[in-house]
Design a protein around this motif. Structure first.
Motif, PDB file in Angstrom:
ATOM      1  N   TRP A 225       0.828  -1.209   0.000  1.00 17.84           N
ATOM      2  CA  TRP A 225       0.000   0.000   0.000  1.00 17.84           C
ATOM      3  C   TRP A 225       0.861   1.256   0.000  1.00 17.84           C
ATOM      4  CZ3 TRP A 225      -4.975  -0.826  -0.840  1.00 17.84           C
ATOM      5  CH2 TRP A 225      -5.525  -2.061  -0.463  1.00 17.84           C
ATOM      6  N   ILE A 226       0.355   2.288  -0.673  1.00 14.49           N
ATOM      7  CA  ILE A 226       0.977   3.620  -0.592  1.00 14.49           C
ATOM      8  C   ILE A 226      -0.087   4.574  -0.055  1.00 14.49           C
ATOM      9  CG2 ILE A 226       2.056   5.506  -1.859  1.00 14.49           C
ATOM     10  CD1 ILE A 226       3.205   3.509  -3.796  1.00 14.49           C
ATOM     11  N   GLU A 227       0.218   5.201   1.084  1.00 17.14           N
ATOM     12  CA  GLU A 227      -0.787   6.077   1.698  1.00 17.14           C
ATOM     13  C   GLU A 227      -0.819   7.438   1.024  1.00 17.14           C
ATOM     14  OE1 GLU A 227       1.826   7.556   5.524  1.00 17.14           O
ATOM     15  OE2 GLU A 227       0.540   5.804   5.766  1.00 17.14           O
ATOM     16  N   LYS A 228      -1.953   8.110   1.210  1.00 14.15           N
ATOM     17  CA  LYS A 228      -2.191   9.420   0.580  1.00 14.15           C
ATOM     18  C   LYS A 228      -1.913   9.331  -0.914  1.00 14.15           C
ATOM     19  CE  LYS A 228      -1.318  12.128   4.726  1.00 14.15           C
ATOM     20  NZ  LYS A 228      -0.512  13.171   5.373  1.00 14.15           N
ATOM     21  N   CYS A 229      -2.545   8.360  -1.541  1.00 11.69           N
ATOM     22  CA  CYS A 229      -2.265   8.068  -2.952  1.00 11.69           C
ATOM     23  C   CYS A 229      -3.526   7.539  -3.621  1.00 11.69           C
ATOM     24  CB  CYS A 229      -1.134   7.033  -3.009  1.00 11.69           C
ATOM     25  SG  CYS A 229      -0.595   6.655  -4.683  1.00 11.69           S
ATOM     26  N   GLY A 230      -3.753   7.972  -4.861  1.00 14.15           N
ATOM     27  CA  GLY A 230      -4.935   7.565  -5.603  1.00 14.15           C
ATOM     28  C   GLY A 230      -4.661   6.460  -6.603  1.00 14.15           C
ATOM     29  N   HIS A 231      -5.138   6.660  -7.832  1.00 14.40           N
ATOM     30  CA  HIS A 231      -5.216   5.598  -8.844  1.00 14.40           C
ATOM     31  C   HIS A 231      -3.910   5.371  -9.609  1.00 14.40           C
ATOM     32  CE1 HIS A 231      -7.281   2.913 -11.557  1.00 14.40           C
ATOM     33  NE2 HIS A 231      -7.090   3.686 -12.611  1.00 14.40           N
ATOM     34  N   ALA A 232      -2.954   6.294  -9.490  1.00 12.38           N
ATOM     35  CA  ALA A 232      -1.713   6.175 -10.287  1.00 12.38           C
ATOM     36  C   ALA A 232      -0.489   6.339  -9.391  1.00 12.38           C
ATOM     37  CB  ALA A 232      -1.715   7.213 -11.409  1.00 12.38           C
ATOM     38  N   PRO A 233      -0.197   5.336  -8.539  1.00 13.35           N
ATOM     39  CA  PRO A 233       0.906   5.467  -7.574  1.00 13.35           C
ATOM     40  C   PRO A 233       2.255   5.798  -8.206  1.00 13.35           C
ATOM     41  CG  PRO A 233      -0.436   3.561  -7.032  1.00 13.35           C
ATOM     42  CD  PRO A 233      -0.927   4.072  -8.359  1.00 13.35           C
TER      43      PRO A 233
END
Length: 254
Positions: A225-233
């Motif tokens: 997981w990458i936090e504070k991140c949407g659809h295009a990490p």
């Protein structure tokens, strides 16, 4: 990245570095530059990065579907004389990578998916963007990201031009329907290819429970997981994305 495009036969692609090939698959509205962080980082680590331009709007209408894009990818891999490639796909690109891996398992030694379609399709949100409504399209583009500022004017203008092109609109809808038809839920448990799943915790297009389901269904997968991140990490947090992917490739011996 336009100036780096190589044109050979029917293929247009970017190729950087030498070593183990990683083929990057862009999404429906995603340009090749979305992966700039990956293309700058991994050639130094002993990987050859290839980004083919997928013929999303160039196929005849009847061939505008996920399966034909997976076949196009197989032809590209054969054209380049590669085998045992690593595929990295975002959004529709992840779906193409998954279906290609199902159809041609011997071609692929590892798969990385991020914000991938294939299980849940809401890329159109609450209806296809209204043509001519720039502010609406700007808001839809911003909603793709956790930080709306990543949806630059250049990105919004590109999406606006696409949705105001009638043929591209029809083909986009054809691809969306094809993505729903090619739901991978029944295929994933039979796919043994090692898979790295990297997901934004705030992905509003393919929500976090989609990543959990991919992880549950794919027999040999790891979920990050990458936090504070949407659809295009890979665009929103390229450093974290590269760190996760590099660690996974190293741990898996790829």
């Amino acid at each position: 990245m336009e100036e780096k495009l190589i044109k050979e036969g029917k293929f247009r692609y970017i190729e950087i570095g030498e070593g183990t090939p990683i083929i990057i698959l862009h999404g429906l509205m995603g340009g090749l530059s979305n992966f700039q962080g990956v293309t700058e980082y991994f050639p130094k680590k002993g990987y050859k990065i290839l980004i083919p331009e997928l013929p999303i709007y160039d196929m005849p209408m009847l061939k505008t579907n996920v399966k034909q894009f997976a076949k196009f990818l197989a032809k590209f891999i054969e054209f380049k004389g590669l085998d045992n490639v690593i595929l990295l796909g975002n959004s529709l690109g992840g779906h193409i990578g998954l279906l290609h891996t199902k159809l041609y398992p011997k071609m692929v030694k590892a798969l990385i998916i991020t914000g991938s379609s294939g299980l849940y399709e809401s890329a159109m949100g609450d209806g296809y963007p209204r043509r001519g409504d720039y502010e609406f399209i700007k808001k839809k583009a911003q909603d793709v990201f956790y930080d709306p500022a990543i949806a630059t004017k250049e990105i919004v203008d590109e999406v606006f031009a696409t949705v105001n092109d009638r043929m591209k609109t029809l083909k986009t809808l054809a691809i969306a329907k094809s993505a729903i038809r090619h739901n991978m839920a029944n295929d994933l448990p039979k796919m043994e290819t090692p898979t790295c799943i990297i997901w934004g915790e705030n992905d509003g297009v393919t929500p976090p429970d989609v990543a959990d389901l991919f992880h549950e269904l794919l027999p040999d997968s790891d979920l990050f997981w990458i936090e504070k991140c949407g659809h295009a990490p890979m665009m929103e947090n390229p450093d974290k994305f590269n760190e996760i992917l590099d660690g996974w490739l190293t741990q898996r011996g790829f």
